[in-house]
Design a protein around this motif. Structure first.
Motif, PDB file in Angstrom:
ATOM      1  N   GLY A 176       0.781  -1.219   0.000  1.00  0.00           N
ATOM      2  CA  GLY A 176       0.000   0.000   0.000  1.00  0.00           C
ATOM      3  C   GLY A 176       0.817   1.276   0.000  1.00  0.00           C
ATOM      4  O   GLY A 176       0.250   2.365   0.149  1.00  0.00           O
ATOM      5  N   GLU A 177       2.139   1.170  -0.184  1.00  0.00           N
ATOM      6  CA  GLU A 177       2.992   2.354  -0.130  1.00  0.00           C
ATOM      7  C   GLU A 177       3.727   2.567  -1.453  1.00  0.00           C
ATOM      8  O   GLU A 177       3.496   1.842  -2.433  1.00  0.00           O
ATOM      9  CB  GLU A 177       3.979   2.218   1.035  1.00  0.00           C
ATOM     10  CG  GLU A 177       3.298   2.111   2.388  1.00  0.00           C
ATOM     11  CD  GLU A 177       4.253   2.343   3.541  1.00  0.00           C
ATOM     12  OE1 GLU A 177       5.282   3.022   3.341  1.00  0.00           O
ATOM     13  OE2 GLU A 177       3.971   1.851   4.644  1.00  0.00           O
ATOM     14  N   GLU A 178       4.602   3.561  -1.482  1.00  0.00           N
ATOM     15  CA  GLU A 178       5.418   3.813  -2.666  1.00  0.00           C
ATOM     16  C   GLU A 178       6.458   2.709  -2.821  1.00  0.00           C
ATOM     17  O   GLU A 178       6.841   2.050  -1.844  1.00  0.00           O
ATOM     18  CB  GLU A 178       6.105   5.171  -2.559  1.00  0.00           C
ATOM     19  CG  GLU A 178       5.142   6.342  -2.611  1.00  0.00           C
ATOM     20  CD  GLU A 178       5.847   7.683  -2.555  1.00  0.00           C
ATOM     21  OE1 GLU A 178       5.260   8.665  -3.043  1.00  0.00           O
ATOM     22  OE2 GLU A 178       6.977   7.750  -2.012  1.00  0.00           O
ATOM     23  N   CYS A 179       6.941   2.509  -4.064  1.00  0.00           N
ATOM     24  CA  CYS A 179       7.910   1.440  -4.309  1.00  0.00           C
ATOM     25  C   CYS A 179       8.931   1.859  -5.351  1.00  0.00           C
ATOM     26  O   CYS A 179       8.752   2.838  -6.085  1.00  0.00           O
ATOM     27  CB  CYS A 179       7.201   0.161  -4.751  1.00  0.00           C
ATOM     28  SG  CYS A 179       6.593   0.192  -6.455  1.00  0.00           S
ATOM     29  N   LYS A 236       2.662   2.155  -5.405  1.00  0.00           N
ATOM     30  CA  LYS A 236       2.809   3.293  -6.317  1.00  0.00           C
ATOM     31  C   LYS A 236       4.296   3.497  -6.621  1.00  0.00           C
ATOM     32  O   LYS A 236       5.064   3.870  -5.737  1.00  0.00           O
ATOM     33  CB  LYS A 236       2.241   4.563  -5.696  1.00  0.00           C
ATOM     34  CG  LYS A 236       2.463   5.816  -6.547  1.00  0.00           C
ATOM     35  CD  LYS A 236       1.887   7.044  -5.892  1.00  0.00           C
ATOM     36  CE  LYS A 236       2.282   8.316  -6.639  1.00  0.00           C
ATOM     37  NZ  LYS A 236       1.971   8.261  -8.077  1.00  0.00           N
ATOM     38  N   PRO A 237       4.735   3.235  -7.860  1.00  0.00           N
ATOM     39  CA  PRO A 237       6.161   3.382  -8.172  1.00  0.00           C
ATOM     40  C   PRO A 237       6.603   4.844  -8.198  1.00  0.00           C
ATOM     41  O   PRO A 237       5.847   5.720  -8.627  1.00  0.00           O
ATOM     42  CB  PRO A 237       6.289   2.742  -9.558  1.00  0.00           C
ATOM     43  CG  PRO A 237       4.931   2.816 -10.152  1.00  0.00           C
ATOM     44  CD  PRO A 237       3.959   2.730  -9.001  1.00  0.00           C
ATOM     45  N   VAL A 238       7.830   5.074  -7.718  1.00  0.00           N
ATOM     46  CA  VAL A 238       8.409   6.421  -7.772  1.00  0.00           C
ATOM     47  C   VAL A 238       9.674   6.458  -8.624  1.00  0.00           C
ATOM     48  O   VAL A 238      10.126   7.544  -8.995  1.00  0.00           O
ATOM     49  CB  VAL A 238       8.731   6.961  -6.360  1.00  0.00           C
ATOM     50  CG1 VAL A 238       7.453   7.085  -5.540  1.00  0.00           C
ATOM     51  CG2 VAL A 238       9.743   6.081  -5.641  1.00  0.00           C
ATOM     52  N   ALA A 239      10.245   5.295  -8.938  1.00  0.00           N
ATOM     53  CA  ALA A 239      11.467   5.267  -9.737  1.00  0.00           C
ATOM     54  C   ALA A 239      11.743   3.854 -10.224  1.00  0.00           C
ATOM     55  O   ALA A 239      11.319   2.872  -9.616  1.00  0.00           O
ATOM     56  CB  ALA A 239      12.663   5.771  -8.929  1.00  0.00           C
ATOM     57  N   VAL A 240      12.474   3.783 -11.321  1.00  0.00           N
ATOM     58  CA  VAL A 240      13.069   2.540 -11.812  1.00  0.00           C
ATOM     59  C   VAL A 240      14.574   2.674 -11.651  1.00  0.00           C
ATOM     60  O   VAL A 240      15.157   3.704 -12.022  1.00  0.00           O
ATOM     61  CB  VAL A 240      12.722   2.295 -13.294  1.00  0.00           C
ATOM     62  CG1 VAL A 240      13.576   1.185 -13.881  1.00  0.00           C
ATOM     63  CG2 VAL A 240      11.240   1.977 -13.458  1.00  0.00           C
ATOM     64  N   VAL A 241      15.220   1.668 -11.080  1.00  0.00           N
ATOM     65  CA  VAL A 241      16.683   1.668 -10.974  1.00  0.00           C
ATOM     66  C   VAL A 241      17.220   0.429 -11.672  1.00  0.00           C
ATOM     67  O   VAL A 241      16.617  -0.643 -11.620  1.00  0.00           O
ATOM     68  CB  VAL A 241      17.163   1.739  -9.507  1.00  0.00           C
ATOM     69  CG1 VAL A 241      16.689   3.030  -8.860  1.00  0.00           C
ATOM     70  CG2 VAL A 241      16.697   0.539  -8.705  1.00  0.00           C
ATOM     71  N   LEU A 242      18.359   0.573 -12.340  1.00  0.00           N
ATOM     72  CA  LEU A 242      18.882  -0.466 -13.226  1.00  0.00           C
ATOM     73  C   LEU A 242      20.286  -0.886 -12.808  1.00  0.00           C
ATOM     74  O   LEU A 242      21.167  -0.039 -12.624  1.00  0.00           O
ATOM     75  CB  LEU A 242      18.907   0.056 -14.665  1.00  0.00           C
ATOM     76  CG  LEU A 242      17.552   0.532 -15.191  1.00  0.00           C
ATOM     77  CD1 LEU A 242      17.720   1.331 -16.473  1.00  0.00           C
ATOM     78  CD2 LEU A 242      16.618  -0.652 -15.405  1.00  0.00           C
ATOM     79  N   THR A 243      20.495  -2.190 -12.665  1.00  0.00           N
ATOM     80  CA  THR A 243      21.816  -2.679 -12.288  1.00  0.00           C
ATOM     81  C   THR A 243      22.803  -2.604 -13.436  1.00  0.00           C
ATOM     82  O   THR A 243      24.007  -2.513 -13.217  1.00  0.00           O
ATOM     83  CB  THR A 243      21.752  -4.124 -11.780  1.00  0.00           C
ATOM     84  OG1 THR A 243      21.255  -4.980 -12.824  1.00  0.00           O
ATOM     85  CG2 THR A 243      20.860  -4.240 -10.547  1.00  0.00           C
ATOM     86  N   HIS A 244      22.312  -2.672 -14.671  1.00  0.00           N
ATOM     87  CA  HIS A 244      23.160  -2.469 -15.849  1.00  0.00           C
ATOM     88  C   HIS A 244      22.266  -2.336 -17.068  1.00  0.00           C
ATOM     89  O   HIS A 244      21.035  -2.407 -16.958  1.00  0.00           O
ATOM     90  CB  HIS A 244      24.187  -3.587 -16.015  1.00  0.00           C
ATOM     91  CG  HIS A 244      23.643  -4.953 -16.241  1.00  0.00           C
ATOM     92  ND1 HIS A 244      23.006  -5.677 -15.261  1.00  0.00           N
ATOM     93  CD2 HIS A 244      23.614  -5.747 -17.351  1.00  0.00           C
ATOM     94  CE1 HIS A 244      22.639  -6.854 -15.733  1.00  0.00           C
ATOM     95  NE2 HIS A 244      22.977  -6.909 -17.008  1.00  0.00           N
ATOM     96  N   GLY A 245      22.878  -2.143 -18.243  1.00  0.00           N
ATOM     97  CA  GLY A 245      22.102  -1.776 -19.408  1.00  0.00           C
ATOM     98  C   GLY A 245      21.742  -2.865 -20.377  1.00  0.00           C
ATOM     99  O   GLY A 245      21.157  -2.568 -21.423  1.00  0.00           O
ATOM    100  N   HIS A 246      22.066  -4.118 -20.093  1.00  0.00           N
ATOM    101  CA  HIS A 246      21.730  -5.177 -21.039  1.00  0.00           C
ATOM    102  C   HIS A 246      20.223  -5.273 -21.251  1.00  0.00           C
ATOM    103  O   HIS A 246      19.420  -5.051 -20.336  1.00  0.00           O
ATOM    104  CB  HIS A 246      22.276  -6.518 -20.568  1.00  0.00           C
ATOM    105  CG  HIS A 246      23.729  -6.727 -20.877  1.00  0.00           C
ATOM    106  ND1 HIS A 246      24.487  -7.661 -20.236  1.00  0.00           N
ATOM    107  CD2 HIS A 246      24.549  -6.124 -21.785  1.00  0.00           C
ATOM    108  CE1 HIS A 246      25.729  -7.623 -20.706  1.00  0.00           C
ATOM    109  NE2 HIS A 246      25.787  -6.701 -21.650  1.00  0.00           N
TER     110      HIS A 246
END
Length: 237
Positions: free
Chosen positions: A23-26, A49-59
């Protein structure tokens, strides 16, 4: 804390959604090939509710759904600058090895808002703290995200394709380096507590203690030796 993960797409890449509670931001980590539907289902299931996408690498297997996911929720994507080009030119990043059929299913390009990660940065997103460690070897811009221990929850390392249960990421694609990935393992993984939970880009979860004791690459790095590149099968795109 809530961590909901699922394997997505042709390469079974783990996508994670992390929140303080339902029920919170993610934060969404590595929405890869064919991950958008799984992301939406997980958001609805846990009322997130998403606030960001974070990426470990670009593949491609880690970023293929970034554009639709970020666009649907109007959120930024974070990636290391060394790997940023891969979002727009995935074939160059993979030595043109992915094949045309998959390309027809993928929206290539950057989302509207791209922000760059730096080594040692502290990201405060959705009420959560993530420490970024630059960990080249699988790609030049590979990173890990570590969350600190809290209450009865152990520290968590989102390792991307740096460290897997029993193995490490492949280093034979453009930008890969066996020497660099060993250095990253020594610098990023070995200092962590054995209780640290490792959530990898592929395969099951593990712990630093288990990998310190059984992973041939981490064992050799800990011993100060160069691990045999054929010691165990390696994963990742």
């Amino acid at each position: 804390m809530l961590i909901a993960g699922f394997p997505a797409g042709a390469w079974g890449t783990n996508c994670y959604l992390v929140a303080p509670a339902a029920g919170e931001e993610c934060v969404i980590i590595d929405p890869g090939h064919q991950a958008a539907q799984g992301v939406e289902e997980t958001l609805r299931k846990h009322r997130l509710k998403p606030v960001a996408v974070v990426l470990t690498h670009g593949h491609l297997d880690h970023v293929a759904s970034v554009v639709p996911v970020c666009g649907a929720h109007d959120v930024p994507a974070w990636i290391h600058p060394e790997d940023r080009y891969m979002m727009s030119d995935p074939e160059k990043a993979l030595g043109r090895s992915i094949g045309m059929p998959l390309m027809g299913e993928i929206t290539v390009g950057e989302p509207d808002d791209v922000r760059e990660l730096t080594d040692g940065a502290s990201l405060k997103l959705a009420g959560l703290d993530f420490t970024v460690s630059h960990a080249p070897g699988h790609t030049k811009g590979s990173v890990t995200f570590r969350m600190p221990e809290a209450a009865d929850v152990p520290s968590v390392l989102f390792s991307g394709d740096l460290l897997f249960a029993g193995s490490i990421g492949r280093t034979d694609l453009p930008g890969g380096s066996h020497a660099d990935i060993l250095e990253s393992l020594a610098r990023v993984c070995l200092p962590l507590d054995d209780s640290t939970v490792v959530l990898s880009g592929h395969g099951p979860q593990t712990t630093i203690g288990r990998e310190r004791a059984t992973n041939p690459y981490l064992r050799e790095v800990a011993a100060g030796l160069g691990a045999d590149p054929t010691a165990a099968p390696r994963r990742g795109m």
